[in-house]
Design a protein around this motif. Structure first.
Motif, PDB file in Angstrom:
ATOM      1  N   LEU A  97       0.822  -1.199   0.000  1.00 57.83           N
ATOM      2  CA  LEU A  97       0.000   0.000   0.000  1.00 57.83           C
ATOM      3  C   LEU A  97       0.864   1.260   0.000  1.00 57.83           C
ATOM      4  N   PRO A  98       0.510   2.276  -0.769  1.00 49.90           N
ATOM      5  CA  PRO A  98       1.198   3.569  -0.691  1.00 49.90           C
ATOM      6  C   PRO A  98       0.964   4.202   0.677  1.00 49.90           C
ATOM      7  N   VAL A  99       1.976   4.898   1.197  1.00 50.79           N
ATOM      8  CA  VAL A  99       1.916   5.436   2.550  1.00 50.79           C
ATOM      9  C   VAL A  99       2.393   6.885   2.580  1.00 50.79           C
ATOM     10  N   LEU A 100       1.651   7.717   3.302  1.00 45.35           N
ATOM     11  CA  LEU A 100       2.193   9.003   3.754  1.00 45.35           C
ATOM     12  C   LEU A 100       2.433   8.840   5.243  1.00 45.35           C
ATOM     13  N   CYS A 101       3.700   8.903   5.659  1.00 45.15           N
ATOM     14  CA  CYS A 101       4.066   8.703   7.057  1.00 45.15           C
ATOM     15  C   CYS A 101       4.528  10.018   7.658  1.00 45.15           C
ATOM     16  N   GLU A 102       3.820  10.499   8.663  1.00 44.87           N
ATOM     17  CA  GLU A 102       4.250  11.712   9.354  1.00 44.87           C
ATOM     18  C   GLU A 102       5.639  11.501   9.948  1.00 44.87           C
ATOM     19  N   ARG A 134       8.578  21.316   2.903  1.00 42.28           N
ATOM     20  CA  ARG A 134       8.890  21.287   1.476  1.00 42.28           C
ATOM     21  C   ARG A 134       7.696  21.753   0.638  1.00 42.28           C
ATOM     22  N   TYR A 135       6.500  21.748   1.236  1.00 39.95           N
ATOM     23  CA  TYR A 135       5.285  22.138   0.516  1.00 39.95           C
ATOM     24  C   TYR A 135       4.792  23.530   0.923  1.00 39.95           C
ATOM     25  N   ASP A 136       5.504  24.181   1.821  1.00 37.76           N
ATOM     26  CA  ASP A 136       5.159  25.536   2.231  1.00 37.76           C
ATOM     27  C   ASP A 136       5.538  26.494   1.102  1.00 37.76           C
ATOM     28  N   PRO A 137       4.645  27.411   0.713  1.00 37.89           N
ATOM     29  CA  PRO A 137       4.950  28.301  -0.413  1.00 37.89           C
ATOM     30  C   PRO A 137       6.243  29.090  -0.245  1.00 37.89           C
ATOM     31  N   GLU A 138       6.543  29.561   0.983  1.00 42.05           N
ATOM     32  CA  GLU A 138       7.765  30.338   1.178  1.00 42.05           C
ATOM     33  C   GLU A 138       9.007  29.459   1.027  1.00 42.05           C
ATOM     34  N   TYR A 139       8.990  28.268   1.639  1.00 42.97           N
ATOM     35  CA  TYR A 139      10.132  27.367   1.501  1.00 42.97           C
ATOM     36  C   TYR A 139      10.313  26.948   0.043  1.00 42.97           C
ATOM     37  N   ALA A 140       9.199  26.666  -0.642  1.00 41.53           N
ATOM     38  CA  ALA A 140       9.279  26.256  -2.043  1.00 41.53           C
ATOM     39  C   ALA A 140       9.874  27.374  -2.902  1.00 41.53           C
ATOM     40  N   LYS A 141       9.505  28.619  -2.604  1.00 35.92           N
ATOM     41  CA  LYS A 141      10.043  29.758  -3.361  1.00 35.92           C
ATOM     42  C   LYS A 141      11.543  29.910  -3.101  1.00 35.92           C
ATOM     43  N   ARG A 281       0.562  28.273  11.178  1.00 39.60           N
ATOM     44  CA  ARG A 281       1.687  28.671  10.330  1.00 39.60           C
ATOM     45  C   ARG A 281       1.801  27.790   9.087  1.00 39.60           C
ATOM     46  N   PHE A 282       1.560  26.485   9.234  1.00 42.04           N
ATOM     47  CA  PHE A 282       1.800  25.572   8.117  1.00 42.04           C
ATOM     48  C   PHE A 282       0.526  24.928   7.576  1.00 42.04           C
ATOM     49  N   GLU A 283      -0.608  25.574   7.784  1.00 39.83           N
ATOM     50  CA  GLU A 283      -1.867  25.012   7.276  1.00 39.83           C
ATOM     51  C   GLU A 283      -1.816  24.795   5.768  1.00 39.83           C
ATOM     52  N   THR A 284      -1.345  25.793   5.038  1.00 37.71           N
ATOM     53  CA  THR A 284      -1.264  25.672   3.584  1.00 37.71           C
ATOM     54  C   THR A 284      -0.283  24.583   3.180  1.00 37.71           C
ATOM     55  N   ALA A 285       0.827  24.479   3.895  1.00 38.14           N
ATOM     56  CA  ALA A 285       1.811  23.440   3.584  1.00 38.14           C
ATOM     57  C   ALA A 285       1.206  22.054   3.725  1.00 38.14           C
ATOM     58  N   TYR A 286       0.460  21.821   4.806  1.00 41.27           N
ATOM     59  CA  TYR A 286      -0.195  20.529   4.992  1.00 41.27           C
ATOM     60  C   TYR A 286      -1.226  20.271   3.906  1.00 41.27           C
ATOM     61  N   ASP A 287      -1.993  21.288   3.543  1.00 39.60           N
ATOM     62  CA  ASP A 287      -2.980  21.123   2.472  1.00 39.60           C
ATOM     63  C   ASP A 287      -2.298  20.708   1.173  1.00 39.60           C
ATOM     64  N   GLU A 289       0.710  19.380   0.800  1.00 37.32           N
ATOM     65  CA  GLU A 289       1.373  18.088   0.962  1.00 37.32           C
ATOM     66  C   GLU A 289       0.397  16.939   0.741  1.00 37.32           C
ATOM     67  N   ILE A 290      -0.762  16.997   1.408  1.00 39.99           N
ATOM     68  CA  ILE A 290      -1.735  15.912   1.288  1.00 39.99           C
ATOM     69  C   ILE A 290      -2.294  15.841  -0.128  1.00 39.99           C
ATOM     70  N   GLN A 291      -2.557  16.995  -0.743  1.00 39.38           N
ATOM     71  CA  GLN A 291      -3.072  16.971  -2.115  1.00 39.38           C
ATOM     72  C   GLN A 291      -2.045  16.386  -3.067  1.00 39.38           C
ATOM     73  N   ALA A 292      -0.774  16.745  -2.888  1.00 44.83           N
ATOM     74  CA  ALA A 292       0.280  16.206  -3.749  1.00 44.83           C
ATOM     75  C   ALA A 292       0.384  14.686  -3.592  1.00 44.83           C
ATOM     76  N   TRP A 293       0.248  14.206  -2.359  1.00 42.62           N
ATOM     77  CA  TRP A 293       0.303  12.757  -2.115  1.00 42.62           C
ATOM     78  C   TRP A 293      -0.879  12.057  -2.772  1.00 42.62           C
TER      79      TRP A 293
END
Length: 342
Positions: A97-102, A134-141, A281-287, A289-293
């Motif tokens: 099974l594919p996994v996203l592991c915190e 890695r999925y936070d807009p500022e870090y990605a920029k 602070r990282f709500e968008t990053a989590y959103d 991240e999960i969508q990308a997964w």
């Protein structure tokens, strides 16, 4: 094992329904697209039932394996405490099974290496590790800017990581293993270097720190690319949650995390607000991240931080805890990187 045909909607089993797991259930149910939560598992049966009740057609379990075996499960999201991750990951591998592991992948380098070896036996990647920065807009920029080479070679990376207050169970070593773990991954990802040594300096503890808690700490990473990365970790700063980073390069610098998206001027003062915890602070990053997964899994792909990244971060944190407890500089020796993760 036969290859799974992609589903129109991905069925996800969420393992762990504490604060992080429950928030991911909400996120998949209300924010992202292309997936639904079909099963949850938690050692606290009542908590699992309460979270499952918020999602139609979701079953509740106390055994992660039972949740993975539930009808319509195509993928697994692990948000249980770190010490439970290895067993759950191995159970997911048995079902391919594919996994996203915190994060952490696992609490130490030896167990992370066992997971890596188990994934290698599958012959393909199955795990994305939850390093959400890695999925936070500022870090990605910032990552994209460094990739252009406009600023020249990175020489130093300054990181600040501050929390309002630490949980009552927090120990001095957890400042490294639970908090600085993020900076370990961010350093490796932003600079494209492996961390080769770590030193932890201990200033006089803040009067706001609980008894026996070494807070703040100042961590210095050395890398195989010749750069230095420092981390101020201060988990009882009292005023807000701040994560900031500044890269110093040969021809310029770049900084993120100042939080000045909204600045007010009123009654002879100017200023803005400071986030109070990581969920804000990282709500968008989590959103993201999960969508990308979800998107990658539906395509039959595995992207994002790998088991190797989880193992490397675990090795860095393990060395950091030794440096904190014993003093001095601790070198890091990683296993040979398999071709699967190159």
């Amino acid at each position: 094992m036969t290859e799974r045909a992609p589903r129109t909607v991905l069925g996800v089993a969420v393992i762990g329904t504490g604060r992080m797991g429950a928030d991911h259930v909400r996120r998949i149910h209300e924010v992202t697209s292309g997936a639904r939560v079909v099963a949850v598992a938690d050692v606290d049966a009542e908590r699992a039932k309460a979270v499952a009740a918020r999602v139609g057609g979701c079953t509740a379990h106390t055994d992660p394996s039972a949740a993975m075996a539930a009808a319509d499960v195509d993928a697994v999201l692990i948000a249980s405490p770190g010490p439970a991750h290895e067993a759950t990951l191995l159970a997911a591998f048995e079902r391919d099974l594919p996994v996203l592991c915190e994060k952490p992948l696992t609490p130490d380098a030896a167990s992370a290496l066992r997971v890596l070896e188990a994934e290698l036996r599958l012959g393909h990647r199955r795990v994305q590790v939850g390093f959400m920065r890695r999925y936070d807009p500022e870090y990605a920029k910032l990552k994209a800017l460094l990739a252009t080479g406009q600023l020249g070679r990175p020489l130093m990376l300054h990181n600040r990581h501050r929390n309002v207050a630490s949980p009552p169970f927090f120990t001095s070593s957890m400042l490294i293993s639970d908090s600085v773990a993020h900076e370990a991954d961010a350093t490796r990802w932003l600079l494209g270097h492996e961390i080769t040594a770590v030193t932890v300096l201990r200033p006089t503890p803040s009067a706001s720190a609980p008894d026996a808690l070494q807070d703040p700490q100042f961590v210095v990473f050395e890398t195989d690319g010749g750069a230095l990365s420092d981390v101020e970790i201060f988990v009882n700063c009292g005023f807000g949650y701040q994560v900031q980073a500044e890269v110093v390069c040969e021809r310029g610098t770049a900084r993120i995390g100042d939080g000045h998206a909204l600045v007010t001027h009123m009654a002879g003062r100017w200023g803005g607000t400071i986030a109070q915890d990581w969920t804000e602070r990282f709500e968008t990053a989590y959103d993201h991240e999960i969508q990308a997964w979800i998107d990658a899994t539906r395509r039959g792909e595995v992207t994002g931080p790998s088991v190797w990244d989880g193992y490397a971060a675990a090795a860095v944190c393990e060395a950091g805890v030794r440096a904190l407890e014993d003093g001095g500089r601790v070198e890091i020796e990683l296993a040979e990187k398999p071709a699967l993760y190159v």
